[in-house]
Scaffold this motif. Structure first.
Motif, PDB file in Angstrom:
ATOM      1  N   ARG A   1      37.566 -20.670 -18.643  1.00 30.05           N
ATOM      2  CA  ARG A   1      37.345 -20.756 -17.505  1.00 30.05           C
ATOM      3  C   ARG A   1      36.219 -21.332 -17.320  1.00 30.05           C
ATOM      4  NH1 ARG A   1      37.142 -14.152 -15.952  1.00 30.05           N
ATOM      5  NH2 ARG A   1      39.554 -14.592 -15.245  1.00 30.05           N
TER       6      ARG A   1
ATOM      7  N   THR B   1      41.428 -15.249 -22.097  1.00 29.92           N
ATOM      8  CA  THR B   1      41.827 -16.070 -20.757  1.00 29.92           C
ATOM      9  C   THR B   1      40.080 -16.672 -20.243  1.00 29.92           C
ATOM     10  OG1 THR B   1      42.667 -14.074 -20.269  1.00 29.92           O
ATOM     11  CG2 THR B   1      41.442 -14.790 -18.149  1.00 29.92           C
ATOM     12  N   GLN B   2      38.799 -16.024 -20.743  1.00 29.15           N
ATOM     13  CA  GLN B   2      37.207 -16.416 -20.186  1.00 29.15           C
ATOM     14  C   GLN B   2      37.321 -18.000 -21.004  1.00 29.15           C
ATOM     15  OE1 GLN B   2      34.726 -13.134 -22.278  1.00 29.15           O
ATOM     16  NE2 GLN B   2      33.048 -13.924 -20.439  1.00 29.15           N
TER      17      GLN B   2
ATOM     18  N   THR C   1      31.879 -16.028 -16.259  1.00 27.49           N
ATOM     19  CA  THR C   1      33.127 -16.899 -16.996  1.00 27.49           C
ATOM     20  C   THR C   1      34.265 -15.097 -16.488  1.00 27.49           C
ATOM     21  OG1 THR C   1      32.362 -17.136 -18.709  1.00 27.49           O
ATOM     22  CG2 THR C   1      32.324 -18.887 -17.563  1.00 27.49           C
ATOM     23  N   LYS C   2      33.505 -14.523 -16.264  1.00 28.25           N
ATOM     24  CA  LYS C   2      34.282 -12.531 -15.497  1.00 28.25           C
ATOM     25  C   LYS C   2      33.000 -11.825 -15.531  1.00 28.25           C
ATOM     26  CE  LYS C   2      32.731 -10.301 -19.800  1.00 28.25           C
ATOM     27  NZ  LYS C   2      33.571  -9.412 -21.216  1.00 28.25           N
TER      28      LYS C   2
ATOM     29  N   TYR D   1      33.809 -15.200 -11.905  1.00 29.33           N
ATOM     30  CA  TYR D   1      36.106 -14.989 -11.712  1.00 29.33           C
ATOM     31  C   TYR D   1      35.516 -13.668 -11.753  1.00 29.33           C
ATOM     32  CZ  TYR D   1      36.585 -20.599 -13.430  1.00 29.33           C
ATOM     33  OH  TYR D   1      35.856 -22.003 -12.750  1.00 29.33           O
TER      34      TYR D   1
END
Length: 310
Positions: free
Chosen positions: A268, A264-265, A55-56, A301
């Motif tokens: 996702r 943000t994370q 997710t990042k 991501y």
């Protein structure tokens, strides 16, 4: 409907729970955190996958380079900076700025560390952090007349751990510790991942990591991967298969200035986790190189920038 069985959701749920339910606390850095006490995660490594977050994007090569630096027993940032790894620069940089009053940039400080070995020796050392404790835990021997002398090599916990797993896999003493009470005040940053323990059953090696302090937004993605790499390396060296990673955190927190990262994370949807394979089997756990680690199928991501609290 989302498939919530993906193991990364356990991490994302922890991140979200901290932000929503964490107790607001002041901290050493002055930034402020939202924290919970006594949290746990568990990951299955038996299928060859590793908990490299999707997710990042997480720089797994940085994690490997840092781990190899620990295993070499190093405590100076110069070898890391030479390889482009800057995750430990903040602490010696802060010390240098306070001592000299020079408003040097991080980039210029790192350039001096690389270019000048004497400057690196004076300002790049972190004290007896992880590598020193893992490879050279202090040991004192009688020197006569009631005096003791320090063994310059100390106790090599890594060598002992490999030996013990091979010779006595059912031992309850398969431990690796970084929290040395006598030396913790001399460390630039006391160890966050303090204790590792290992368990062998049915030909598989499982590992437990206890962290006294855990920055879930920035630090935990690294810590989970480091612990998994250690399990995989030890398993290969001891002719075992990987089992599970158990993670326990004491003071588990997210920083108040990481709200954008959290939002943000957690929005996702995780992608499949990658596999870890080895290009070869080195002669010992101390002989691994970056190119020995083969990460396959890593899709993630974009990275999420967030400030580090020093």
């Amino acid at each position: 409907m989302l498939d919530r069985t993906h193991p990364e959701y356990s991490y994302l749920d922890l991140l979200d729970r901290l932000w929503r339910d964490g107790v607001r606390r002041q901290d050493r850095t002055g930034t402020g955190t939202r924290a919970l006490f006594g949290q746990s995660l568990r990951f299955d490594l038996t299928d060859g996958t590793v908990p490299l977050l999707t997710t990042k994007r997480v720089s797994w090569k940085t994690i490997v380079r840092e781990l190899l630096w620990f295993l070499r027993g190093e405590t100076n940032i110069r070898p890391l900076v030479q390889e482009g790894v800057t995750i430990w620069t903040d602490w010696p940089l802060e010390r240098y700025r306070k001592a000299t009053g020079e408003a040097i940039t991080q980039r210029d400080f790192e350039a001096r560390i690389v270019a000048d070995a004497d400057f690196a020796a004076a300002w790049g050392d972190l004290g007896p952090v992880y590598g020193a404790q893992w490879r050279h835990w202090p040991r004192y021997e009688p020197a006569g007349d009631g005096l003791y002398r320090r063994d310059p090599e100390g106790i090599d916990q890594i060598a002992r751990l490999v030996r013990d797993i091979r010779a006595n896999p059912t031992s309850r003493r398969l431990m690796l510790a970084g929290w040395n009470v006598a030396e913790v005040d001399r460390m630039a940053l006391p160890p966050c991942h303090t204790t590792y323990q290992y368990f062998v059953a049915e030909g598989r090696l499982s590992g437990l990591l206890h962290q006294r302090s855990c920055d879930v937004g920035l630090g935990l993605p690294y810590n989970l991967m480091t612990a998994s790499l250690l399990i995989r390396m030890l398993a290969q060296q001891c002719d075992l298969l990987p089992g599970e990673l158990h993670w326990f955190g004491g003071d588990v927190h997210v920083y108040e200035n990481h709200g954008e990262l959290v939002e943000t994370q957690t929005a996702r949807v995780p992608k499949p986790w990658p596999r870890l394979d080895f290009a070869r089997r080195p002669d010992s756990i101390l002989d691994y190189r970056l190119e020995d680690f083969v990460i396959a199928g890593y899709e993630a991501y974009p990275a999420i920038a967030a400030p580090i609290a020093v």
